[in-house]
Design a protein around this motif. Structure first.
Motif, PDB file in Angstrom:
ATOM      1  N   GLN A 185     -52.598  43.976 -18.765  1.00 49.83           N
ATOM      2  CA  GLN A 185     -53.487  45.137 -18.780  1.00 49.83           C
ATOM      3  C   GLN A 185     -54.928  44.726 -18.503  1.00 49.83           C
ATOM      4  N   ALA A 186     -55.322  43.583 -19.020  1.00 46.30           N
ATOM      5  CA  ALA A 186     -56.675  43.088 -18.761  1.00 46.30           C
ATOM      6  C   ALA A 186     -56.883  42.828 -17.278  1.00 46.30           C
ATOM      7  N   SER A 187     -55.873  42.252 -16.634  1.00 46.92           N
ATOM      8  CA  SER A 187     -55.966  41.993 -15.190  1.00 46.92           C
ATOM      9  C   SER A 187     -56.053  43.300 -14.417  1.00 46.92           C
ATOM     10  N   LEU A 188     -55.322  44.298 -14.871  1.00 49.05           N
ATOM     11  CA  LEU A 188     -55.376  45.604 -14.207  1.00 49.05           C
ATOM     12  C   LEU A 188     -56.751  46.238 -14.379  1.00 49.05           C
ATOM     13  N   ASP A 189     -57.310  46.148 -15.571  1.00 51.89           N
ATOM     14  CA  ASP A 189     -58.631  46.734 -15.797  1.00 51.89           C
ATOM     15  C   ASP A 189     -59.668  46.076 -14.900  1.00 51.89           C
ATOM     16  N   THR A 190     -59.578  44.750 -14.773  1.00 45.72           N
ATOM     17  CA  THR A 190     -60.523  44.027 -13.916  1.00 45.72           C
ATOM     18  C   THR A 190     -60.359  44.453 -12.463  1.00 45.72           C
ATOM     19  N   ALA A 191     -59.109  44.574 -12.035  1.00 45.80           N
ATOM     20  CA  ALA A 191     -58.851  44.963 -10.644  1.00 45.80           C
ATOM     21  C   ALA A 191     -59.386  46.367 -10.362  1.00 45.80           C
ATOM     22  N   LYS A 192     -59.219  47.268 -11.319  1.00 45.59           N
ATOM     23  CA  LYS A 192     -59.735  48.625 -11.133  1.00 45.59           C
ATOM     24  C   LYS A 192     -61.266  48.626 -11.057  1.00 45.59           C
ATOM     25  N   ALA A 193     -61.913  47.799 -11.900  1.00 49.53           N
ATOM     26  CA  ALA A 193     -63.373  47.715 -11.868  1.00 49.53           C
ATOM     27  C   ALA A 193     -63.851  47.171 -10.531  1.00 49.53           C
ATOM     28  N   ASN A 194     -63.143  46.171 -10.031  1.00 48.50           N
ATOM     29  CA  ASN A 194     -63.507  45.607  -8.727  1.00 48.50           C
ATOM     30  C   ASN A 194     -63.337  46.636  -7.618  1.00 48.50           C
ATOM     31  N   LEU A 195     -62.296  47.448  -7.723  1.00 46.35           N
ATOM     32  CA  LEU A 195     -62.079  48.485  -6.721  1.00 46.35           C
ATOM     33  C   LEU A 195     -63.202  49.518  -6.769  1.00 46.35           C
ATOM     34  N   THR A 196     -63.614  49.884  -7.973  1.00 47.18           N
ATOM     35  CA  THR A 196     -64.708  50.854  -8.105  1.00 47.18           C
ATOM     36  C   THR A 196     -65.989  50.304  -7.479  1.00 47.18           C
ATOM     37  N   ALA A 197     -66.256  49.023  -7.731  1.00 46.95           N
ATOM     38  CA  ALA A 197     -67.457  48.399  -7.173  1.00 46.95           C
ATOM     39  C   ALA A 197     -67.395  48.329  -5.651  1.00 46.95           C
ATOM     40  N   ALA A 198     -66.234  48.015  -5.123  1.00 44.84           N
ATOM     41  CA  ALA A 198     -66.082  47.919  -3.671  1.00 44.84           C
ATOM     42  C   ALA A 198     -66.280  49.274  -3.009  1.00 44.84           C
ATOM     43  N   LYS A 199     -65.754  50.307  -3.624  1.00 45.04           N
ATOM     44  CA  LYS A 199     -65.921  51.656  -3.073  1.00 45.04           C
ATOM     45  C   LYS A 199     -67.408  52.070  -3.120  1.00 45.04           C
ATOM     46  N   ALA A 200     -68.091  51.714  -4.206  1.00 44.90           N
ATOM     47  CA  ALA A 200     -69.510  52.050  -4.328  1.00 44.90           C
ATOM     48  C   ALA A 200     -70.326  51.337  -3.253  1.00 44.90           C
ATOM     49  N   ALA A 201     -70.004  50.086  -2.990  1.00 43.69           N
ATOM     50  CA  ALA A 201     -70.718  49.326  -1.958  1.00 43.69           C
ATOM     51  C   ALA A 201     -70.510  49.947  -0.591  1.00 43.69           C
ATOM     52  N   LEU A 202     -69.283  50.361  -0.328  1.00 39.68           N
ATOM     53  CA  LEU A 202     -68.997  51.007   0.953  1.00 39.68           C
ATOM     54  C   LEU A 202     -69.790  52.296   1.097  1.00 39.68           C
ATOM     55  N   THR A 203     -69.874  53.060   0.013  1.00 42.17           N
ATOM     56  CA  THR A 203     -70.621  54.324   0.062  1.00 42.17           C
ATOM     57  C   THR A 203     -72.104  54.070   0.347  1.00 42.17           C
ATOM     58  N   ARG A 204     -72.683  53.030  -0.293  1.00 40.19           N
ATOM     59  CA  ARG A 204     -74.091  52.719  -0.066  1.00 40.19           C
ATOM     60  C   ARG A 204     -74.344  52.331   1.392  1.00 40.19           C
ATOM     61  N   ASP A 205     -73.437  51.499   1.897  1.00 41.82           N
ATOM     62  CA  ASP A 205     -73.610  51.054   3.279  1.00 41.82           C
ATOM     63  C   ASP A 205     -73.534  52.236   4.246  1.00 41.82           C
ATOM     64  N   GLU A 206     -72.620  53.157   3.956  1.00 40.29           N
ATOM     65  CA  GLU A 206     -72.488  54.319   4.830  1.00 40.29           C
ATOM     66  C   GLU A 206     -73.734  55.203   4.726  1.00 40.29           C
ATOM     67  N   ASN A 207     -74.258  55.381   3.501  1.00 39.18           N
ATOM     68  CA  ASN A 207     -75.443  56.226   3.314  1.00 39.18           C
ATOM     69  C   ASN A 207     -76.689  55.608   3.943  1.00 39.18           C
ATOM     70  N   ASN A 208     -76.726  54.284   4.005  1.00 38.72           N
ATOM     71  CA  ASN A 208     -77.878  53.585   4.560  1.00 38.72           C
ATOM     72  C   ASN A 208     -77.727  53.332   6.060  1.00 38.72           C
ATOM     73  N   SER A 209     -76.686  53.927   6.614  1.00 35.51           N
ATOM     74  CA  SER A 209     -76.453  53.787   8.069  1.00 35.51           C
ATOM     75  C   SER A 209     -76.381  52.325   8.494  1.00 35.51           C
ATOM     76  N   ALA A 210     -75.616  51.561   7.728  1.00 31.27           N
ATOM     77  CA  ALA A 210     -75.454  50.133   8.046  1.00 31.27           C
ATOM     78  C   ALA A 210     -74.734  49.982   9.373  1.00 31.27           C
ATOM     79  N   ASP A 211     -74.871  48.798   9.949  1.00 29.86           N
ATOM     80  CA  ASP A 211     -74.219  48.567  11.248  1.00 29.86           C
ATOM     81  C   ASP A 211     -72.699  48.533  11.065  1.00 29.86           C
ATOM     82  N   ASP A 212     -72.014  48.546  12.188  1.00 28.73           N
ATOM     83  CA  ASP A 212     -70.546  48.621  12.167  1.00 28.73           C
ATOM     84  C   ASP A 212     -69.917  47.416  11.477  1.00 28.73           C
TER      85      ASP A 212
END
Length: 393
Positions: free
Chosen positions: A101-128
């Motif tokens: 369960q601890a490994s799952l919680d960590t994986a979910k947190a990492n997924l949330t962070a990755a999605k947030a980073a993608l959203t920032r890059d898209e909002n900032n009009s990052a390159d392809d």
């Protein structure tokens, strides 16, 4: 004195012959034998001739499963025992899920962070390239979550099939011995009448058998196995259940032989049409399979048939006289031979049997004092030398 000597000689010869007869016995007593020949007439009849082969076997389930944990850990719960009836998907046991369960919680947190980073890059009009990298990180994080969730699911062992628990090989506090390659709430292997797959540990943490689908596993000799075909009818008897019988059909025949003591045999499974009362797994049985059958045919006892020079003949009594008749035969079995030509129903065939009674005579070996000789030594009579007689002139 001559007359006296003559009488003594005759007496000695007679005595010697008598002694020889006592020691060796008459030659006629060595052994005698008598033979008795009997004949009887049997009418050619119409009926069924069946050819069968048989083998010993045992009762087995047609569907079994070895359920194993997909995740290693310490067993915290065992919810079934031997003899319990379970349904497919029912919880059987659990292991400590803390680490998973601890490994799952960590994986979910990492997924949330990755999605947030993608959203920032898209909002900032990052390159392809930056967007592509952020998307790849999201995909990797999602895969890690899926894997971690599978590991958590693997801490709960569920029944892969419905059936009866036949063995539980672990207890609370023991190691699950799980395999991370299995998935879906616990790894398992199932065995049917045609195939089987080994589980990761060789035998399940919990073993299950469907007792509503029983079969006979038998081993047939090489010569008999060549006559077997799928769907042939079998009659089953039980060693431990007197008078119990069941019918079934040949389901599968192994294409490869098993060799033991230089003898080849083939594994055969026989499905049962019904389950007699008292039948249990592992019971010893005898399976008799009908491999050929001819109904409503002319038949004679097999003892009436004679084979010589590749020809088959029988003796037929016609008007009180015996005559040899060549016949064409078919199936042989159950003490009968199918007759395809050469005889007609009602004709009388001759069956001849010969019995021999042998008797063995008794060899009476009687000894006299002095190692089988007459008293006086040297095999001679008293007072004489070298076989001579004592007398006057």
């Amino acid at each position: 004195m001559t007359l006296v000597n003559t009488v003594l000689v005759l007496a000695a010869v007679g005595g010697a012959f008598w002694a020889y007869q006592i020691v060796n016995g008459p030659a006629a007593n060595a052994g005698t034998g008598t033979s008795t020949t009997r004949t009887r007439l049997v009418a050619v009849s119409q009926g069924t001739v069946s050819q069968t082969v048989s083998a010993t076997g045992s009762v087995a389930s047609a569907a079994t499963a070895n359920a194993n944990f997909a995740t290693s850990g310490t067993v915290t719960e065992v919810d079934v025992k031997v003899g319990d009836v379970v349904t497919k998907g029912q919880t059987l046991a659990k292991v400590d899920p803390t680490a998973a369960q601890a490994s799952l919680d960590t994986a979910k947190a990492n997924l949330t962070a990755a999605k947030a980073a993608l959203t920032r890059d898209e909002n900032n009009s990052a390159d392809d390239a930056t967007i592509a990298s952020a998307e790849a990180q999201v995909a990797t994080a999602q895969a890690n979550v899926t894997s971690a969730q599978t590991t958590v699911n693997g801490t709960v062992l569920t029944a892969p099939i419905a059936g009866t628990v036949t063995a539980v090989s672990g207890a609370v506090g023991s190691s699950s011995g799980g395999s991370s390659s299995s998935s879906g709430g616990g790894g398992s292997s199932t065995t049917g009448s045609t195939s089987s797959t080994s589980s990761s540990s060789g035998s399940g943490f919990v073993q299950i058998a469907d007792l509503s689908k029983l079969q006979i596993n038998a081993s047939f000799a090489e010569a008999d196995a060549t006559k077997l075909k799928a769907a042939q009818t079998a009659n089953i008897t039980w060693s431990a259940l007197s008078g119990t019988r069941a019918t079934g059909k040949v389901a599968t025949i192994s294409p490869t032989a098993t060799t033991a003591n230089n003898v080849n045999s083939y594994a055969v499974t026989i499905s049962l049409d019904s389950l007699p009362e008292g039948v249990r797994l592992g019971q010893s049985t005898t399976a008799v399979v009908t491999v050929a059958e001819a109904q409503n045919v002319l038949r004679i006892p097999s003892t009436a048939l004679r084979t010589a020079g590749g020809q088959r003949t029988v003796q037929v009594q016609v008007n009180g006289q015996n005559e040899d008749r060549q016949v064409e035969v078919g199936i042989t079995g159950g003490g009968f031979v199918e007759v395809k030509s050469g005889l007609q129903a009602g004709e009388q065939v001759v069956i001849t049997t010969t019995t021999t009674n042998s008797t063995t005579g008794t060899n009476n070996q009687q000894q006299f004092p002095g190692n089988g000789n007459f008293g006086g030594g040297g095999g001679n009579f008293p007072g004489a030398g070298a076989g001579g007689f004592r007398g006057g002139n």
